[in-house]
Design a protein around this motif. Structure first.
Motif: not given
Length: 132
Positions: A101-116
């Protein structure tokens, strides 16, 4: 492909042994098929019993580049961290990922977290990131 090759082999055997009893040829074909099915079953069982996943891929269908961060621990408790930078309409893969089980983060180029969130990786998977 393997099935075509098997049928070709059976056809050649029938031509070569046309004088032989047809029952013998049929029994030989049955033995070949059962042997191939045993090999296929053992190969699929090996994948299920493995402690690693061969590949996990992430596709980016967003309008900008993203960073996919993943972290977790394997069965021995060793920490696992990876980061993938995926261009617009691109695809990147992780190879030999320990199951877990892993935690994930999707970060946009402007450093905004899109989804986690969290995800349980058990098999090979392709994750597609797209606008909702």
């Amino acid at each position: 492909m393997k099935l075509k090759m098997l049928f070709s082999l059976l056809f050649i055997c029938q031509i070569l042994f046309s004088q032989a009893d047809i029952n013998t040829v049929i029994k030989g074909g049955e033995l070949l098929l059962s042997g191939l099915s045993v090999l296929k079953i053992s190969k699929s069982n090996a994948k299920k019993n493995s402690k690693v996943i061969e590949s996990v891929c992430v596709k980016n269908k967003l309008t900008d580049r993203i960073t996919f961060r993943i972290e977790g621990k394997n069965e021995e408790g060793d920490e696992f961290k990876r980061e993938l930078v995926i261009p617009k309409d691109g695809k990147e893969c992780l190879f030999v990922l320990p199951k877990g089980i892993y935690t994930y983060e999707i970060v946009m180029t402007n450093k905004e977290i899109y989804k986690k969130g969290e995800y349980k990786f058990e098999d090979e998977v392709v994750i597609t990131i797209k606008d909702e």
